[in-house]
Structure formats: structure tokens, C-alpha cells
Write a protein that holds these residues in place. Structure first.
Motif, PDB file in Angstrom:
ATOM      1  N   SER A 110     110.689 108.159  91.270  1.00 41.77           N
ATOM      2  CA  SER A 110     110.677 108.657  89.972  1.00 41.77           C
ATOM      3  C   SER A 110     111.465 107.621  89.035  1.00 41.77           C
ATOM      4  CB  SER A 110     111.770 109.856  89.959  1.00 41.77           C
ATOM      5  OG  SER A 110     112.007 110.186  88.611  1.00 41.77           O
ATOM      6  N   SER A 112     113.135 107.654  86.677  1.00 40.89           N
ATOM      7  CA  SER A 112     114.748 108.173  86.212  1.00 40.89           C
ATOM      8  C   SER A 112     115.787 107.812  87.419  1.00 40.89           C
ATOM      9  CB  SER A 112     114.721 109.634  86.103  1.00 40.89           C
ATOM     10  OG  SER A 112     114.399 110.490  87.026  1.00 40.89           O
ATOM     11  N   TYR A 284     105.056 111.550  89.119  1.00 44.58           N
ATOM     12  CA  TYR A 284     106.574 110.978  88.729  1.00 44.58           C
ATOM     13  C   TYR A 284     107.515 112.114  88.645  1.00 44.58           C
ATOM     14  CZ  TYR A 284     104.307 106.431  87.701  1.00 44.58           C
ATOM     15  OH  TYR A 284     103.326 105.671  87.847  1.00 44.58           O
ATOM     16  N   ASP A 285     107.115 113.323  88.310  1.00 46.06           N
ATOM     17  CA  ASP A 285     108.061 114.440  88.157  1.00 46.06           C
ATOM     18  C   ASP A 285     108.253 115.128  89.750  1.00 46.06           C
ATOM     19  OD1 ASP A 285     105.027 115.301  88.158  1.00 46.06           O
ATOM     20  OD2 ASP A 285     105.830 117.220  87.354  1.00 46.06           O
ATOM     21  N   LEU A 287     108.874 112.940  92.249  1.00 39.64           N
ATOM     22  CA  LEU A 287     109.575 111.928  92.810  1.00 39.64           C
ATOM     23  C   LEU A 287     108.416 111.239  93.544  1.00 39.64           C
ATOM     24  CD1 LEU A 287     112.712 113.597  94.081  1.00 39.64           C
ATOM     25  CD2 LEU A 287     112.373 112.610  91.897  1.00 39.64           C
ATOM     26  N   GLU A 338     106.573 112.011  81.566  1.00 41.21           N
ATOM     27  CA  GLU A 338     106.832 113.368  82.777  1.00 41.21           C
ATOM     28  C   GLU A 338     107.162 114.407  81.819  1.00 41.21           C
ATOM     29  OE1 GLU A 338     110.033 112.883  85.523  1.00 41.21           O
ATOM     30  OE2 GLU A 338     109.774 110.727  85.419  1.00 41.21           O
TER      31      GLU A 338
END
Length: 343
Positions: A110, A112, A284-285, A287, A338
Motif C-alpha cells: 500500500s 500509505s 492498493y486498498d 495492501l 484508493e
């Protein structure tokens, strides 16, 4: 689509100076707040000091530089960024292929939880290296000035114990090893916290997948190329695999059924970095989205790397280690945005 960036850090000099340079690059990086929440309050600095004194004393100097640059005590910097005795990492994915000629891999996770940094460092005390940062001093993957390339692949938290993170042991390997066999010997000695695969190759054409559980290490080797994904394949370690290996097995089967022996470095790089490729992911949301691709040629010493959907950076690593700095300070890419959580 949203933009993704990675700062390029170029640092030469003592390990302490490299730590100070790294601290400056991270001064406004929001990932620092996340790392501050990950550190275990039970981590003993003296244990970190003893371990690094044996295997990587220069990293204590780098941590001191980080500490001074970030306004922390050495003890706090070591607890936060040494990669020792961390909470269990969340699952992440990575795919790689290595043979006697080249190394290529994707890192999937991810944005983030990504350092957004690519470091070019030339310490006075150890080998210089180029690689994507993880937890400041650690590395996802990289290549050093001797032509050793290596990357990590999470397998599971089975048997998790107090020890070093995979990104810290990978960094120590880049700093201190010249050959695949030296990496194997080093990993047999270091205390590993979790189950990881490591794909590795060297300038002499030796390559391997090192399968590491906290209590056992096995090596897969072949004269032909090797695939490396996110599950153990050695019989002695299969019990450590996650229950759901669907994605990992699917990626491995795709690579197994593909004739890669005649593919050039550029073709392999395109295979891994193309958004249409079975090796490229955009969850991506969950991971599991491709963040960067890293490809290195053991024959030409050429590195090709890019962020997701970004323009490739192509360099001869010998030029950089000879003192020729890059003219850019940032890599750019694009990822699917995301979804915003409701509520």
C-alpha cells in the motif's frame, strides 16, 4: 489516478553523515508518524547495540546521524528504525526472477505504508548500495557496488519471534556481502523475526532463493533461472506457509510457464512493470498494489527502475559509484486512487 512519488537520496561519506542526510530527506515524510506507532515499548536498546556491534557497527553510527537529524536520542532512533523486535508485519506481496544474467522484481503493498524513498549511498565503512528504503535504514530491495542484487518476499508470521526484520537483514547483506554464498552464510547467523524469502544474485552468476523461517533456513538453487514469490517451496518449510497461497502460486505458475531464458533486461522489466501484466496488481486498498519495479543486469551493470506507471530511470551503477550524481531528485508514478472510507 493519483500521483505517487519517491524522493531520491544521494549521500556519500561516513555512516553518520548518511544518517543525517536520510533524516533531512524524511523531515516532512508522514511515514515517520506511522513508524512511531509501530515500535515496541519492550525493545531493549542494549540488545540492539550488541547485535549491530557484531554484524553492522556502522549502522549504529547511521542511527546516531538519524537521531541527531530528527531530534531524537540514539536509543529512541534505534528502537524506531533498527528493525529489531517489531510487531508482526502485515501481509505483502512481491514477485521476482533471477538468473546468472539479471534480476527483476516487483514490490506490492500500500502507498500509505511506503517510505517513498530511493537511496543511493556510498558509506566509507562498507559497500555502497542503491535501493528502496523501508523504515528509513532498511531496504525492500537493492544492488550494491559489487553487483550483488537482493529483494525480500513476505511469507508468513508463523513461528514469529524477537529478531531482526527482513528489511534490516537485507540492508546488512547489501552493506557487507559480495556474493550469494556470503549472504547465505550471513543469514544463517542473524536472528530472523518472521518467515521471508530472499531472491539474490551476484556478479559471478551465482543466484539463489533463500527461504528463511525464524528457526530454520533452506536454499533453492539452480543453474537455470529461479522464480521467487510469497510461499516456501522447500519441503522442510512448507508448514510455515499461509493457508491461502492462491495469489503466490498463481504468480509462480505464470513465471514457470514463461520462457524467460532469452528475454532481455528491458523485456523482463516491461513484463513486470506493465499494468496489463499478470505480475502487476492494483489492489492498493487491500495492501496488494504494485509500487515499484527494480531490474538489474549482472552483465552490463545497468539498473532500470520505476514507480507504478512511471517513466523508467536507467543508469549504469558504476557511474554513480564512481562519483557521477544523478541530475534528478524525485521519481514519479501513478496509481489507482484508493476508495475513501465511508462514515
Amino acid at each position: 489516478m493519483e500521483e505517487i512519488k519517491a524522493a531520491i537520496i544521494q549521500a556519500r561519506g561516513s555512516a553518520y553523515e548518511i544518517g543525517k542526510n536520510t533524516a533531512a530527506a524524511y523531515a516532512k515524510n508522514p511515514i515517520l508518524q506511522q513508524f512511531s506507532q509501530l515500535a515496541s515499548q519492550q525493545t531493549n536498546y542494549e540488545e540492539i547495540k550488541a547485535l549491530f556491534s557484531d554484524y553492522a557497527p556502522h549502522l549504529l553510527d547511521e542511527l546516531q546521524g538519524l537521531a541527531d537529524g530528527l531530534g531524537l536520542s540514539l536509543q529512541d532512533a534505534a528502537v524506531l528504525y533498527s528493525g529489531y523486535n517489531l510487531p508482526r508485519p502485515q501481509a505483502l506481496g512481491c514477485s521476482a526472477y533471477v538468473d546468472q544474467f539479471q534480476y527483476v522484481r516487483n514490490y506490492d503493498f500500500s502507498p500509505s505504508l511506503y517510505d517513498h524513498c530511493l537511496s543511493f549511498i556510498a558509506p566509507e565503512e562498507v559497500f555502497g548500495s542503491i535501493g528502496y528504503n523501508l523504515q528509513l535504514i532498511g531496504r525492500h530491495d537493492g544492488v550494491n557496488e559489487k553487483g550483488l542484487a537482493i529483494g525480500l518476499h513476505f511469507v508468513s508470521n508463523s513461528g514469529y519471534q524477537k529478531g531482526l526484520s527482513a528489511w534490516s537483514v537485507l540492508r546488512i547483506a547489501l552493506d557487507t556481502c559480495e556474493t550469494t554464498q556470503q549472504v547465505i552464510n550471513l543469514f544463517k547467523e542473524l536472528p530472523h523475526a518472521a518467515c521471508y524469502n530472499f531472491s539474490v544474485g551476484d556478479a559471478q552468476g551465482s543466484h539463489a532463493v533463500i527461504e528463511v523461517a525464524p528457526e530454520k533456513l533452506c536454499v533453492r538453487s539452480s543453474r537455470a533461472g529461479l522464480n521467487c514469490v510469497n510461499h516456501f517451496q522447500h519441503g522442510e518449510l512448507e508448514a510455515f506457509n499461509r493457508q491461502d497461497m492462491t495469489s503466490s502460486v498463481k504468480r509462480d505458475n505464470f513465471l514457470l510457464n514463461l520462457d524467460k531464458s532469452e528475454m532481455t533486461q528491458e523485456e523482463l522489466f516491461d513484463l513486470f512493470s506493465d499494468p496489463a501484466s499478470p505480475l502487476f496488481f492494483e489492489d492498493y486498498d487491500q495492501l496488494f498494489g504494485t509500487l515499484h519495479t527494480f531490474a538489474y543486469s549482472f552483465q552490463t551493470w545497468q539498473l532500470i527502475t520505476s514507480l507504478s506507471r512511471g517513466n523508467p530511470l536507467e543508469i549504469d551503477i558504476e557511474d554513480w559509484f564512481a562519483g557521477k550524481d544523478l541530475k534528478i531528485d524525485m521519481l514519479y508514478g501513478r496509481i489507482k486512487k484508493e476508495p475513501t472510507p465511508e462514515g
